[in-house]
Design an enzyme around this catalytic site. Sequence first.
Site, PDB file in Angstrom:
ATOM      1  N   HIS A 255     -11.968   0.677   0.366  1.00 49.64           N
ATOM      2  CA  HIS A 255     -11.288   1.407  -0.703  1.00 49.64           C
ATOM      3  C   HIS A 255     -12.316   2.037  -1.633  1.00 49.64           C
ATOM      4  O   HIS A 255     -13.305   1.409  -1.994  1.00 49.64           O
ATOM      5  CB  HIS A 255     -10.396   0.465  -1.527  1.00 49.64           C
ATOM      6  CG  HIS A 255      -9.651   1.183  -2.602  1.00 49.64           C
ATOM      7  ND1 HIS A 255      -8.469   1.859  -2.351  1.00 49.64           N
ATOM      8  CD2 HIS A 255      -9.932   1.402  -3.904  1.00 49.64           C
ATOM      9  CE1 HIS A 255      -8.047   2.438  -3.465  1.00 49.64           C
ATOM     10  NE2 HIS A 255      -8.928   2.178  -4.427  1.00 49.64           N
TER      11      HIS A 255
ATOM     12  N   SER B 268      -3.745  -3.654  -9.127  1.00 47.88           N
ATOM     13  CA  SER B 268      -3.056  -2.525  -8.499  1.00 47.88           C
ATOM     14  C   SER B 268      -3.735  -2.155  -7.170  1.00 47.88           C
ATOM     15  O   SER B 268      -3.087  -2.033  -6.130  1.00 47.88           O
ATOM     16  CB  SER B 268      -3.085  -1.350  -9.487  1.00 47.88           C
ATOM     17  OG  SER B 268      -2.745  -0.154  -8.873  1.00 47.88           O
TER      18      SER B 268
ATOM     19  N   LYS C  46      -2.397  -3.176  -2.932  1.00 53.20           N
ATOM     20  CA  LYS C  46      -2.166  -2.218  -1.830  1.00 53.20           C
ATOM     21  C   LYS C  46      -3.029  -2.559  -0.617  1.00 53.20           C
ATOM     22  O   LYS C  46      -2.618  -2.380   0.527  1.00 53.20           O
ATOM     23  CB  LYS C  46      -2.428  -0.793  -2.320  1.00 53.20           C
ATOM     24  CG  LYS C  46      -1.316  -0.308  -3.245  1.00 53.20           C
ATOM     25  CD  LYS C  46      -1.537   1.080  -3.761  1.00 53.20           C
ATOM     26  CE  LYS C  46      -2.660   1.149  -4.752  1.00 53.20           C
ATOM     27  NZ  LYS C  46      -2.337   1.597  -6.087  1.00 53.20           N
TER      28      LYS C  46
HETATM   29  N1  URA Z   1      -5.998   3.304  -8.663  1.00 53.95           N
HETATM   30  C1  URA Z   1      -4.986   2.447  -8.390  1.00 53.95           C
HETATM   31  O1  URA Z   1      -4.552   2.317  -7.246  1.00 53.95           O
HETATM   32  N2  URA Z   1      -4.462   1.746  -9.424  1.00 53.95           N
HETATM   33  C2  URA Z   1      -4.900   1.844 -10.691  1.00 53.95           C
HETATM   34  O2  URA Z   1      -4.395   1.181 -11.563  1.00 53.95           O
HETATM   35  C3  URA Z   1      -5.953   2.748 -10.948  1.00 53.95           C
HETATM   36  C4  URA Z   1      -6.483   3.457  -9.905  1.00 53.95           C
END
Ligand code: URA
Length: 414
Positions: free
Chosen positions: A82, A183, A187
């Site tokens: 990521h 966050s 994911k």
């Molecule tokens: N990218 C994300 O996926 N979440 C955030 O809170 C900030 C950047």
Amino acid sequence: MNILEIIEKKTKGYELTKEEIEYFVNGYTTGEIADYQAAALVMAIFIKGMSDQETTDLTLSMANSGDILDLSTLGGIIVDKHSTGGVGDKVSLVLLPIISSLGVKVAKMSGRGLGFTGGTIDKLEAIPGYRTEITEGEFIDNVKEIGISIISQTKNLAPADKKIYALRDSISCVESIPLIASSIMSKKIASGAQKIMLEVTYGKGAFMKTIEDAKKLAEQMVRIGKLANRETNYILTNMNEPLGYSVGNSLEIIETIQFLKGEVLPEDLKKVVLELGANMIKLAGFGDNIEENKTKMLENIKNGKAYQKFLQMVQRQGGDVTYIENIEKFGKAKYVEPMLSKVSGIIKELPANAIAKYVCDLGAGRVKKEDKIDMQVGIVLNKKVGDKIEEGEKILTVYSNKPVEIPTDLVVIE
Ligand code: URA
């Protein structure tokens, strides 16, 4: 348990339990907890912060709010990557075929861009026919058969994060390290990652403006990874100038092809790709020696295996490989204008934020989710920071489908 007690507890700075965090995440996702109540709690978290355990509980609870991809049938260790984002960031496109050509399984879900330029998925869609939205079954089959697939994130991936992120955005609570970290990690976990390699960017073209904040965010994500049983590592990348030479969707695909063929290897892009790739190879259990891993990656560029893997991936996803074999087919934008230097000197800055804004105005990015992207437009840098430049020499070239006016803030020369 009720939401008022939870808000009060966090407002007073106490640590929330796993059950309280789950109660909030589930209640807000289903709509039982109102926006104004969620906003109060998010604001309290923004001000009071969260412990590592709370941050991990929030991460897992958001990950579990939708589908969790099961990649166990692929065998081996699935390492996800990521990046917290940048300008001219074609790292995934370059890096993933290289490590796949070395046997590391790549099952990657990527996002689209909002603001700045396009995301990895938008860039891939610059290749006519490339299907980014395929079924989960097809995605897994592709990885089983050819070792790599890059697709768009499925709709039901961490829906709680989607809702909480939109809320944070609307109440000015985005810039909180525990909230950003949970966050991102939610994911990654939902998309089936067993191990995670992070690139946390800092500087003018990044979320985090300083290296210190980037490090704090990275280390917070490593701690979540540890508590969530997903080994996580990171590198920090300077994003004050764009990565590589090109910014814009098909222009970045062209740069990706040139890189994979070993024709043009910009130093900054090469450094990031090798560092991330060597660490991913290590995490996947294919070699503990980082320097040897880098050498293997360079060998597979030289012997054509990395390029062949990219071709194979494009073909498998329905893309027209004649574009990859002949980059002239991408076609040029209507206007191609150089920016010439008025002075001789050294390139001091190519501010990534100003360049991104300009390229977005040309049509390469989105301001609203619904905006359509112009694949052909963007800029190609002819110089990088630190290069010498003579009066009258090209600094960069603009590709546009509307008449070109080049702002002066795209470069600083001294
Ligand atoms: N990218 C994300 O996926 N979440 C955030 O809170 C900030 C950047």
